[in-house]
Design a protein around this motif. Structure first.
Motif, PDB file in Angstrom:
ATOM      1  N   SER A  15       0.832  -1.197   0.000  1.00  0.00           N
ATOM      2  CA  SER A  15       0.000   0.000   0.000  1.00  0.00           C
ATOM      3  C   SER A  15       0.873   1.256   0.000  1.00  0.00           C
ATOM      4  O   SER A  15       0.535   2.236  -0.656  1.00  0.00           O
ATOM      5  N   SER A  16       2.026   1.219   0.710  1.00  0.00           N
ATOM      6  CA  SER A  16       2.903   2.395   0.699  1.00  0.00           C
ATOM      7  C   SER A  16       3.395   2.678  -0.710  1.00  0.00           C
ATOM      8  O   SER A  16       3.385   3.820  -1.164  1.00  0.00           O
ATOM      9  N   TYR A  61       0.801   4.023  -2.900  1.00  0.00           N
ATOM     10  CA  TYR A  61       0.562   5.419  -2.538  1.00  0.00           C
ATOM     11  C   TYR A  61       1.584   6.324  -3.226  1.00  0.00           C
ATOM     12  O   TYR A  61       1.273   7.417  -3.674  1.00  0.00           O
ATOM     13  N   LEU A  62       2.838   5.836  -3.334  1.00  0.00           N
ATOM     14  CA  LEU A  62       3.885   6.627  -3.981  1.00  0.00           C
ATOM     15  C   LEU A  62       3.786   6.554  -5.501  1.00  0.00           C
ATOM     16  O   LEU A  62       4.534   7.218  -6.196  1.00  0.00           O
ATOM     17  N   GLY A  63       2.879   5.709  -6.005  1.00  0.00           N
ATOM     18  CA  GLY A  63       2.768   5.556  -7.450  1.00  0.00           C
ATOM     19  C   GLY A  63       3.741   4.539  -8.001  1.00  0.00           C
ATOM     20  O   GLY A  63       4.011   4.509  -9.189  1.00  0.00           O
ATOM     21  N   GLY A  76      -3.845   0.960  -1.134  1.00  0.00           N
ATOM     22  CA  GLY A  76      -2.966   2.135  -1.232  1.00  0.00           C
ATOM     23  C   GLY A  76      -3.469   3.120  -2.283  1.00  0.00           C
ATOM     24  O   GLY A  76      -3.422   4.337  -2.087  1.00  0.00           O
ATOM     25  N   LEU A 135      -6.403   5.011  -0.916  1.00  0.00           N
ATOM     26  CA  LEU A 135      -5.929   6.019   0.025  1.00  0.00           C
ATOM     27  C   LEU A 135      -5.320   7.209  -0.685  1.00  0.00           C
ATOM     28  O   LEU A 135      -5.431   8.346  -0.236  1.00  0.00           O
ATOM     29  N   SER A 153      -6.265  10.952  -0.007  1.00  0.00           N
ATOM     30  CA  SER A 153      -5.361  11.957   0.549  1.00  0.00           C
ATOM     31  C   SER A 153      -5.520  13.297  -0.166  1.00  0.00           C
ATOM     32  O   SER A 153      -5.194  14.343   0.374  1.00  0.00           O
ATOM     33  N   LEU A 165      -8.398  15.319   1.755  1.00  0.00           N
ATOM     34  CA  LEU A 165      -8.280  15.174   3.205  1.00  0.00           C
ATOM     35  C   LEU A 165      -9.063  16.252   3.940  1.00  0.00           C
ATOM     36  O   LEU A 165      -9.668  15.990   4.978  1.00  0.00           O
ATOM     37  N   GLU A 166      -9.055  17.476   3.391  1.00  0.00           N
ATOM     38  CA  GLU A 166      -9.692  18.580   4.112  1.00  0.00           C
ATOM     39  C   GLU A 166     -11.203  18.490   4.056  1.00  0.00           C
ATOM     40  O   GLU A 166     -11.886  18.767   5.029  1.00  0.00           O
ATOM     41  N   PRO A 200     -12.556  13.588   4.698  1.00  0.00           N
ATOM     42  CA  PRO A 200     -11.508  12.755   5.315  1.00  0.00           C
ATOM     43  C   PRO A 200     -11.839  11.262   5.317  1.00  0.00           C
ATOM     44  O   PRO A 200     -10.931  10.437   5.302  1.00  0.00           O
ATOM     45  N   ILE A 254      -9.686   7.622   5.629  1.00  0.00           N
ATOM     46  CA  ILE A 254      -9.678   6.946   6.940  1.00  0.00           C
ATOM     47  C   ILE A 254     -10.031   5.470   6.803  1.00  0.00           C
ATOM     48  O   ILE A 254      -9.321   4.601   7.308  1.00  0.00           O
ATOM     49  N   GLY A 309      -7.429   3.019   5.363  1.00  0.00           N
ATOM     50  CA  GLY A 309      -6.325   2.919   6.316  1.00  0.00           C
ATOM     51  C   GLY A 309      -6.653   1.977   7.450  1.00  0.00           C
ATOM     52  O   GLY A 309      -5.827   1.151   7.864  1.00  0.00           O
TER      53      GLY A 309
END
Lengths: 503, 464
Positions: A439-440, A443-445, A456, A459, A463, A466-467, A470, A474, A477
């Motif tokens: 997943s990490s 997330y980084l592509g 990932g 997520l 991200s 997020l504002e 959220p 969440i 994750g």
């Protein structure tokens, strides 16, 4: 005063001997916490007042009921153990009432119910009710699709099969428990064969149950203890470890059954009429910026995470294990060559090696699996080498040598099977780590292609919002944490079960 | 006495391949003449001559036939027991080996100082003469210093580990370069775009030396890494070493702060857990540790940003150079996983130590439990924890990548991720290899520290 502390300690030990009491305690505590969280959802912070939510309020009340029932049963059995060294029959009968709470997803109560309902609990009993609970959970998760405007094509077929298998497991539960009490397993072979067949949906508990029954039949009704069944029994003594196993097996079954009960299009095709919806009955975890149901995406994401986690653990397990065994057994030049090469791989931090490999060959699922596997090989090689070096010095290896066995034969038949324990423990933990890395990297592509619903990737979209939204970030994750936590708990349980000091 | 000391050190140093080359190089002025001396002396070999005499003697006095009978009996009986069959030559081979052993044993008994004849033994016996030793000290002073140093067990250990580290670094360079070389991706395509003609691409490849054969490029990569001049990056032509030097402090600081944070939190809680095992505090700490192990770093980072930066505006959401507040959240995120594993390690190693006999002795001596814990248990329990921290340091230097990306910090990992899409061979190679060098050096340091801390390893090093 000394006498008092002694009595207190004896009593504590007596209470500890009853696994039912522990399960009931966990049941009421967990149910209470979940109930409070659900009821808190009905509290509006902006006006400081309550309102009644259609979804969370009745659910919260149901969890509260489960908590109350569990607490009452826990107190009753505690009193029974203190007074008469046993749990009263009416408590055991009433505990069955806890089982239906699995319908609202409360596994804690259901486990406590099954555990309390029967006095003697052979491993077969545990496996049988965990098979039921597992399919029940998958059934409940699939049922959430009923709130969607249209059902997947094969929805009723999938749910029907699950219901049928649950009824079958209930029959198996009765038959197997009776066989365990009497020791007559001989006529259970067909039952075990069907159990093994139903395990094809990913129900590992059913598979284990079938294997245990076959092993008992071969061993004349369980008169002799079987090494691996004993280990399994020790794993089942650890509540958190089996809870972890249940989570893993539920996700595994779900990733197979979701082919019938879930619609892949809901997870991948854009729907501009449902953009960025907040969580509701129709979309339990909301929808993302392309109108896709996050819940369905997470369900299909479990499949990706488990596949990558398992392959990228199995491949280095075999390769690293063989290299480590060769290095540890033939302590000479071969050892030197293998371990120096492993040192080179070990010197590069895993993440960077993965990045280098993916930089060279591009980001997709196959390359990710290869990269994760390669960076894991030295870990397994080191583990296996250390254990093989210890095992090679034991007396039974010396005996085999004295008997004139060839070294290769000794390595394969005697040394490797007896060096597996640390490898198994490491494997169960490293699947969790692989899930995290996958997943990490996504997330980084650098991981799975963005179009595939992987946790990932979900997520990564979350991200960005997020504002404003959220929940998009969440929920996926939380699923990652729960799955990794499950593997970690299982790993700890296996470590304790395989530790010769704790046997 | 002094001559003997140098001679022993010479014998030990010379017998290890890794140190022999350096020794010969350092003392070339002495060893070259010594080699000619050895060539002239090769004719008479007292060791071989004496051994031959002993063998002849054994044949004459009947020891040989007795031994042959005995060994033949053994081998035949063994074959009978296992139901096998042995040939004449097998018995002969075993008997021959026994004869040789017996002869060697007799020779050692007779003249323990006589050594098998070789360059090593010739030089060693030559050196025992004080005037030759004086010549050695004068003409091969560097080699002499080297021998004095190698006589110290710790220096020798460090030297051996250092040599290994050099080989590992070369291996890493080879590995990473090869992976990037066999890549099917075309950097010129990614940089020049799909409108570029084949001629333009060839020109680009020629300008950066990408069209050269594999070995030539590999050699250039080695040279670049060793001379700290890995060249210019393919995209933008920035000087790789300058960029790395700018990014490195950020990554190193981040790693250091999270390490510090993790150790400060994890070691005391691990000890607390171990002192009161199976208590509520123990269960809480271990549950938290397990959750800490299971949280994805990037998710945890996002949640912290959501709560502390967006909702409450306490800390900056993205990195600002020169502000220490920017390091708090990344350090917490990265420290969580490490703290979890350190706490678990501390607990289990502490429990292991507490159960040992010497702790029982200390208690029986009447020491208070605090004194037992601090003076006897703690030091011993910390040894495996040091290893875990050392190993984790490497994982963190790599793992910083994700955290740097989440908080947008200008560290090496973040830079590498941007470079890898091309793939920018000089930049990716240099970034990965230099981090691997730092990690190897830290591991080397931990290993040496370990040798000083752990009396068991101290014994092992000195024993060798």
């Amino acid at each position: 005063m000394n006498n008092k502390t002694f009595l207190k300690r004896t009593e504590a030990r007596k209470l500890k001997n009853f696994s039912e009491l522990g399960a009931l305690n966990i049941s009421w505590a967990a149910s209470l916490v979940i109930a409070l969280v659900l009821l808190y959802n009905n509290f509006d912070k902006s006006v400081m007042g309550f309102y009644i939510d259609k979804m969370s309020f009745p659910l919260g009340l149901a969890y509260l009921a489960a908590a109350a029932l569990s607490l009452a049963l826990a107190l009753a059995s505690r009193a029974g153990i203190k007074a008469k060294d046993g749990i009263a029959p009416w408590v055991r009968a009433a505990a069955v009432l806890l089982v239906p709470f699995v319908l609202i997803g409360n596994v804690f109560s259901a486990i406590a119910g099954f555990m309390t309902a029967k006095k003697t609990k052979p491993i077969e009993y545990h496996l049988a009710y965990f098979s039921i609970l597992n399919n029940m959970m998958v059934f409940v998760i699939g049922s959430l699709n009923l709130f969607k405007p249209e059902l997947p094509e094969n929805f009723w077929l999938g749910q029907g099969l699950l219901a049928l298998s649950m009824a079958f497991y209930a029959v198996a539960l009765v038959l197997v428990s009776r066989a365990a009490d009497t020791g007559r397993y001989a006529r259970l072979a067909p039952l075990a064969a069907i159990l093994a067949l139903t395990a094809a949906v990913g129900n590992v508990f059913a598979l284990l149950l079938a294997l245990v029954v076959f092993a008992r039949i071969r061993n004349e009704g369980g008169r002799n203890s079987i090494e691996w069944v004993e280990t399994l029994r020790r794993v089942f003594r650890n509540y958190m470890a089996i809870l972890g196993l249940l989570v893993i097996v539920v996700l595994l079954t779900l990733s197979v059954v979701s082919a019938l009960t879930f619609d892949y299009r809901t997870a991948t095709s854009n729907d501009y009429s449902t953009l960025m919806r907040a969580p509701s009955m129709e979309f339990p975890f909301g929808t993302d910026d392309l109108g896709r149901c996050i819940f369905t995406r997470i369900v299909f994401g479990a499949r990706i995470s488990l596949i990558i986690g398992m392959i990228s653990t199995a491949a280095p397990f075999v390769v690293g294990g063989l290299l480590g065994a060769a290095a540890g057994f033939y302590e000479n030049r071969l050892d030197n060559v293998i371990m120096r090469v492993m040192d080179v791989f070990f010197a590069v931090p895993g993440t960077l090696l993965t990045i280098a490999i993916i930089a060279a060959f591009g980001a997709n699922m196959l390359n990710l699996i290869i990269a994760l596997s390669i960076s894991n090989v030295p870990v397994y090689a080191r583990t296996m080498r250390a254990q093989v070096m210890v095992t090679s010095n034991s007396e039974f290896v010396e005996a085999a040598r004295g008997y004139g066995r060839r070294p290769f034969e000794i390595l394969l038949k005697h040394v490797v099977p007896n060096s597996m324990a640390p490898m198994i423990v490491r494997a169960s933990v490293s699947i969790g780590i692989a899930v995290l890395s996958t997943s990490s990297l996504s997330y980084l592509g650098l991981g799975v292609e963005p179009k595939i619903p992987e946790w990932g990737n979900i997520l990564k979209i979350g991200s960005k919002y997020l504002e404003t939204n959220p929940y998009l970030a969440i929920y996926p994750g939380i699923f990652i944490i729960v799955l990794v936590l499950a593997f970690n708990f299982l790993g700890d349980g296996m470590r304790d079960a395989l530790d010769p000091k704790l046997k | 006495m002094f001559v003997n000391f140098i001679r022993t050190s010479f014998q030990k140093t010379f017998s290890k391949t890794s140190s022999r080359t350096l020794l010969l190089l350092l003392g070339a002025l002495f060893f070259l003449p010594a080699y000619f001396y050895y060539l002239t002396k090769r004719g008479d070999d007292p060791y071989g001559a004496r051994l031959r005499e002993i063998r002849l003697g054994m044949e004459k006095d009947g020891t040989k036939t007795a031994l042959l009978d005995e060994v033949g009996g053994h081998v035949r009986r063994k074959a009978e027991f296992f139901g096998g069959h042995v040939g004449r030559d097998e018995i002969d081979a075993v008997a021959e080996a026994r004869l040789k052993d017996e002869a060697l044993r007799r020779l050692r008994q007779e003249a323990p100082d006589l050594l098998p004849f070789s360059f090593q033994s010739a030089v060693a016996s030559f050196m025992s003469k004080p005037p030759v030793m004086a010549l050695f000290v004068v003409f091969a002073f560097p080699a002499f210093i080297f021998l004095v140093l190698m006589a110290n067990a710790y220096v020798k250990y460090t030297y051996e580990r250092l040599i290994m580290t050099v080989f590992v670094v070369l291996g890493v360079t080879f590995l990473v370069f090869t992976i990037l070389y066999i890549s099917p991706m075309d950097a010129s395509y990614n940089i020049l775009g799909d409108l570029a003609t084949q001629d333009q691409r060839n020109e680009f490849n020629a300008a950066y030396g990408l069209d050269k054969p594999y070995l030539e490029q590999l050699f250039r990569a080695f040279k670049g890494i060793v001379t700290l001049n890995p060249g210019k990056s393919l995209l933008g032509g920035e000087d790789v070493i300058v960029s790395l030097a700018n990014k490195f402090p950020v990554t190193l600081q981040l790693t250091f702060y999270s390490l510090l944070l993790a150790v400060i939190i994890a070691v005391p809680s691990g000890i607390l857990s171990a002192l009161k095992p199976y208590s509520a505090a123990d269960y809480t700490v271990m549950l938290l540790a397990l959750i800490g192990l299971s949280i994805p770093a990037f998710w945890f980072g996002l949640i912290l940003i959501l709560n502390l930066s967006i909702d409450h505006k306490i800390l900056p959401a993205i990195f600002m150079p020169g502000s220490w507040q920017s390091y708090i959240m990344p350090a917490v995120v990265m420290g969580t996983g490490l703290a979890a594993s350190v706490a678990r390690m501390t607990r289990s190693s502490m429990l292991e130590v507490i159960r040992q006999d010497f702790i029982m002795t200390a208690k029986a001596k009447g020491l208070s439990s605090a004194a037992v814990t601090v003076r006897h248990a703690l030091g011993n329990a910390m040894i495996p924890v040091v290893t875990v921290v050392g190993i984790q340091f490497g994982a963190m230097m790599g793992g910083a990548t994700v955290v740097e990306k989440v908080f947008n910090m200008p560290g090496i990992g973040n830079w590498l991720i941007d470079k890898q899409f091309i793939p920018d061979t000089p930049a990716v190679l240099a970034g990965v290899v230099y981090i691997a060098i730092v990690v190897s050096l830290v591991n080397l340091f931990v290993d040496i520290l370990y040798a000083f801390l752990d009396p068991r390893i101290k014994m092992k090093i000195k024993g060798n």
